[in-house]
Design a protein around this motif. Sequence first.
Motif, mmCIF file in Angstrom:
data_model
loop_
_atom_site.group_PDB
_atom_site.id
_atom_site.type_symbol
_atom_site.label_atom_id
_atom_site.label_comp_id
_atom_site.label_asym_id
_atom_site.label_seq_id
_atom_site.Cartn_x
_atom_site.Cartn_y
_atom_site.Cartn_z
ATOM 1 N N THR A 34 0.846 -1.183 0.000
ATOM 2 C CA THR A 34 0.000 0.000 0.000
ATOM 3 C C THR A 34 0.887 1.240 0.000
ATOM 4 O OG1 THR A 34 -0.095 0.016 2.417
ATOM 5 C CG2 THR A 34 -1.850 -1.168 1.260
ATOM 6 N N ALA A 35 0.386 2.304 -0.582
ATOM 7 C CA ALA A 35 1.154 3.547 -0.616
ATOM 8 C C ALA A 35 0.199 4.733 -0.548
ATOM 9 C CB ALA A 35 1.988 3.641 -1.891
ATOM 10 N N MET A 36 0.702 5.820 0.008
ATOM 11 C CA MET A 36 -0.038 7.072 0.050
ATOM 12 C C MET A 36 0.867 8.194 -0.419
ATOM 13 S SD MET A 36 -1.367 9.452 3.050
ATOM 14 C CE MET A 36 -2.055 11.013 2.559
ATOM 15 N N PRO A 38 1.535 8.032 8.436
ATOM 16 C CA PRO A 38 0.836 7.153 7.494
ATOM 17 C C PRO A 38 1.232 5.686 7.639
ATOM 18 C CG PRO A 38 1.558 9.135 6.370
ATOM 19 C CD PRO A 38 2.166 9.159 7.743
ATOM 20 N N ARG A 39 2.520 5.438 7.881
ATOM 21 C CA ARG A 39 2.959 4.047 8.023
ATOM 22 C C ARG A 39 2.430 3.436 9.313
ATOM 23 N NH1 ARG A 39 8.184 2.220 5.683
ATOM 24 N NH2 ARG A 39 9.071 2.595 7.734
ATOM 25 N N PHE A 91 -0.104 2.192 5.824
ATOM 26 C CA PHE A 91 0.527 2.366 4.524
ATOM 27 C C PHE A 91 1.969 1.870 4.584
ATOM 28 C CE2 PHE A 91 -2.866 5.541 4.387
ATOM 29 C CZ PHE A 91 -3.454 5.211 3.170
ATOM 30 N N ASP A 92 2.379 1.115 3.572
ATOM 31 C CA ASP A 92 3.754 0.626 3.520
ATOM 32 C C ASP A 92 4.721 1.712 3.079
ATOM 33 O OD1 ASP A 92 3.065 -2.075 4.185
ATOM 34 O OD2 ASP A 92 2.379 -2.348 2.126
ATOM 35 N N PHE A 125 5.051 6.095 1.959
ATOM 36 C CA PHE A 125 4.432 7.424 2.024
ATOM 37 C C PHE A 125 5.358 8.440 1.394
ATOM 38 C CE2 PHE A 125 4.238 11.495 4.426
ATOM 39 C CZ PHE A 125 3.021 11.939 3.935
ATOM 40 N N HIS A 155 -3.300 5.499 -2.493
ATOM 41 C CA HIS A 155 -4.187 6.613 -2.130
ATOM 42 C C HIS A 155 -3.427 7.906 -2.396
ATOM 43 C CE1 HIS A 155 -7.082 9.026 0.045
ATOM 44 N NE2 HIS A 155 -6.093 9.546 0.745
#
Length: 102
Positions: A1-3, A17-18, A22-23, A25, A90
């Motif tokens: 996942t990423a943001m 975020p992590r 999220f993996d 950011f 995201h």
Amino acid sequence: TAMAGKWHLGQAAGHTPRDHGFDRFLGIPFSTDMGSSAWQLSDALPLPLLANESIAEQPADIGALTATYLSFSREFVFSAARRAQPWLGHVSPRPAARGAPL
């Protein structure tokens, strides 16, 4: 996942975020009106661009954020696709401020 984008839920341990799943950011940790940037100088600390929990750029180049987020997001998706891995991305761009390009 990423943001990619503006994270406005805190930057202290436990609030990044992590810390919220999220993996990866890339983004700014608060609004552009809470720190100075390349186009808005003040006595506040310069607005950083963070890569995970590290400062990638300070002050953040506000005019280049959209392109920076797009590049980060594109590489994230292509990397997952090359490995045939599912992904979730995201993107939360900040609104244009004081006529700055989004």
